[in-house]
Design a protein around this motif. Structure first.
Motif, mmCIF file in Angstrom:
data_model
loop_
_atom_site.group_PDB
_atom_site.id
_atom_site.type_symbol
_atom_site.label_atom_id
_atom_site.label_comp_id
_atom_site.label_asym_id
_atom_site.label_seq_id
_atom_site.Cartn_x
_atom_site.Cartn_y
_atom_site.Cartn_z
ATOM 1 N N TYR A 77 -2.692 47.331 11.656
ATOM 2 C CA TYR A 77 -1.625 48.533 11.987
ATOM 3 C C TYR A 77 -2.513 49.789 12.302
ATOM 4 N N ASP A 78 -2.228 50.460 13.150
ATOM 5 C CA ASP A 78 -2.730 51.898 13.491
ATOM 6 C C ASP A 78 -1.785 52.700 12.761
ATOM 7 N N LEU A 79 -2.252 53.426 11.905
ATOM 8 C CA LEU A 79 -1.261 54.328 11.111
ATOM 9 C C LEU A 79 -0.828 55.661 11.716
ATOM 10 N N ARG A 80 -1.914 56.073 12.687
ATOM 11 C CA ARG A 80 -1.612 57.260 13.364
ATOM 12 C C ARG A 80 -0.058 57.363 14.014
ATOM 13 N N GLN A 81 0.322 56.123 14.616
ATOM 14 C CA GLN A 81 1.870 56.247 14.951
ATOM 15 C C GLN A 81 2.746 56.803 14.157
ATOM 16 N N LEU A 82 2.535 56.587 12.991
ATOM 17 C CA LEU A 82 3.525 56.943 11.713
ATOM 18 C C LEU A 82 3.203 58.509 11.119
ATOM 19 N N LEU A 83 1.942 58.962 11.483
ATOM 20 C CA LEU A 83 1.381 60.266 11.022
ATOM 21 C C LEU A 83 1.621 61.098 12.012
ATOM 22 N N GLY A 84 2.282 60.881 13.178
ATOM 23 C CA GLY A 84 2.538 62.189 14.361
ATOM 24 C C GLY A 84 2.958 63.297 13.806
ATOM 25 N N GLY A 85 2.148 64.051 14.006
ATOM 26 C CA GLY A 85 2.731 65.690 13.740
ATOM 27 C C GLY A 85 2.236 66.169 12.366
ATOM 28 N N THR A 86 1.359 65.438 11.652
ATOM 29 C CA THR A 86 0.822 65.759 10.323
ATOM 30 C C THR A 86 -0.456 66.326 10.590
ATOM 31 N N ASP A 87 -0.948 66.078 11.744
ATOM 32 C CA ASP A 87 -2.373 66.576 11.615
ATOM 33 C C ASP A 87 -2.754 67.979 11.119
ATOM 34 N N SER A 88 -1.793 68.726 11.388
ATOM 35 C CA SER A 88 -2.228 70.353 11.081
ATOM 36 C C SER A 88 -1.917 70.242 9.402
ATOM 37 N N THR A 89 -1.035 69.698 8.946
ATOM 38 C CA THR A 89 -0.800 69.701 7.392
ATOM 39 C C THR A 89 -2.008 69.081 6.771
ATOM 40 N N VAL A 90 -2.365 67.925 7.085
ATOM 41 C CA VAL A 90 -3.761 67.250 6.467
ATOM 42 C C VAL A 90 -5.002 68.174 6.781
ATOM 43 N N ARG A 91 -5.207 68.683 7.915
ATOM 44 C CA ARG A 91 -6.248 69.500 8.184
ATOM 45 C C ARG A 91 -5.991 70.823 7.157
ATOM 46 N N GLY A 92 -5.200 71.353 7.301
ATOM 47 C CA GLY A 92 -4.723 72.601 6.323
ATOM 48 C C GLY A 92 -5.376 72.302 4.766
ATOM 49 N N LEU A 93 -4.780 71.155 4.327
ATOM 50 C CA LEU A 93 -4.968 70.683 3.006
ATOM 51 C C LEU A 93 -6.837 70.538 2.671
ATOM 52 N N ILE A 94 -7.113 69.812 3.735
ATOM 53 C CA ILE A 94 -8.926 69.765 3.648
ATOM 54 C C ILE A 94 -9.527 71.122 3.764
ATOM 55 N N ARG A 95 -9.046 71.981 4.594
ATOM 56 C CA ARG A 95 -9.529 73.220 4.540
ATOM 57 C C ARG A 95 -9.482 74.090 3.496
ATOM 58 N N ASP A 96 -8.372 73.852 3.017
ATOM 59 C CA ASP A 96 -8.013 74.644 1.600
ATOM 60 C C ASP A 96 -8.891 74.265 0.369
ATOM 61 N N MET A 97 -9.069 72.623 0.442
ATOM 62 C CA MET A 97 -9.932 72.168 -0.878
ATOM 63 C C MET A 97 -11.329 72.541 -0.658
ATOM 64 N N ASN A 98 -12.041 72.817 0.806
ATOM 65 C CA ASN A 98 -13.142 73.353 0.917
ATOM 66 C C ASN A 98 -13.277 74.732 0.567
ATOM 67 N N HIS A 99 -12.337 75.543 0.606
ATOM 68 C CA HIS A 99 -12.665 77.022 0.533
ATOM 69 C C HIS A 99 -11.922 77.557 -0.890
ATOM 70 N N SER A 100 -11.168 76.722 -1.462
ATOM 71 C CA SER A 100 -10.404 77.076 -2.789
ATOM 72 C C SER A 100 -11.146 76.746 -3.822
ATOM 73 N N PRO A 101 -11.541 77.379 -4.850
ATOM 74 C CA PRO A 101 -11.945 76.880 -6.289
ATOM 75 C C PRO A 101 -10.862 76.120 -7.028
ATOM 76 N N ALA A 102 -9.721 76.405 -6.719
ATOM 77 C CA ALA A 102 -8.440 75.833 -7.591
ATOM 78 C C ALA A 102 -8.601 74.469 -7.750
ATOM 79 N N HIS A 103 -8.762 73.570 -6.631
ATOM 80 C CA HIS A 103 -8.650 72.154 -6.479
ATOM 81 C C HIS A 103 -9.854 71.768 -7.223
ATOM 82 N N PHE A 104 -10.850 72.352 -7.080
ATOM 83 C CA PHE A 104 -12.071 71.828 -7.804
ATOM 84 C C PHE A 104 -12.221 71.893 -9.282
ATOM 85 N N LEU A 105 -11.670 72.948 -9.788
ATOM 86 C CA LEU A 105 -11.159 73.528 -11.282
ATOM 87 C C LEU A 105 -10.101 72.613 -11.798
ATOM 88 N N GLY A 106 -9.197 72.039 -11.016
ATOM 89 C CA GLY A 106 -7.920 71.448 -11.483
ATOM 90 C C GLY A 106 -7.069 72.434 -11.791
#
Length: 115
Positions: A77-106
């Motif tokens: 099953y292709d999960l992208r159908q169920l994830l419609g419209g969440t791209d910006s949220t997931v990309r924002g989370l990934i961007r935040d994890m790359n630029h914020s030390p908070a996640h790395f430090l827990g």
């Protein structure tokens, strides 16, 4: 990537990390969902695994636990159908994890107070 994961699962083994030169591939298997991260940073395995766990939690938040039943009925099953419209949220989370030390430090990020 799926062939590699399938090979390891068929061998009744668990794949966590591969290192190839400067790159490391971190795997996180959650039932029918495979998460793979390729990084060329010097972040430790634990920090990268936490990032994958955070992405898994974010996707479950959007999908609900019923996703396991869908994959039991139809493994490809292709999960992208169920994830419609969440791209910006997931990309924002990934961007935040790359630029914020908070996640790395827990740590918890401090939010600015209103004036």
């Amino acid at each position: 990537m799926q062939a590699l994961v399938s090979f390891v699962i068929d061998a009744k083994d668990n794949i966590q990390r591969l290192v190839a030169g400067r790159h490391q591939m971190v795997f996180s298997l959650h039932g029918p969902l495979y998460f793979v991260m390729v990084a060329c940073t010097k972040e430790p395995y634990g920090a990268l695994a936490r990032q994958l766990a955070t992405l898994h939690a974010q996707l479950l938040f959007h999908l609900t636990g019923g996703v396991n039943q869908i994959f039991q009925r139809q493994a490809s099953y292709d999960l992208r159908q169920l994830l419609g419209g969440t791209d910006s949220t997931v990309r924002g989370l990934i961007r935040d994890m790359n630029h914020s030390p908070a996640h790395f430090l827990g740590a918890v990020r401090c939010l600015p107070l209103a004036r």
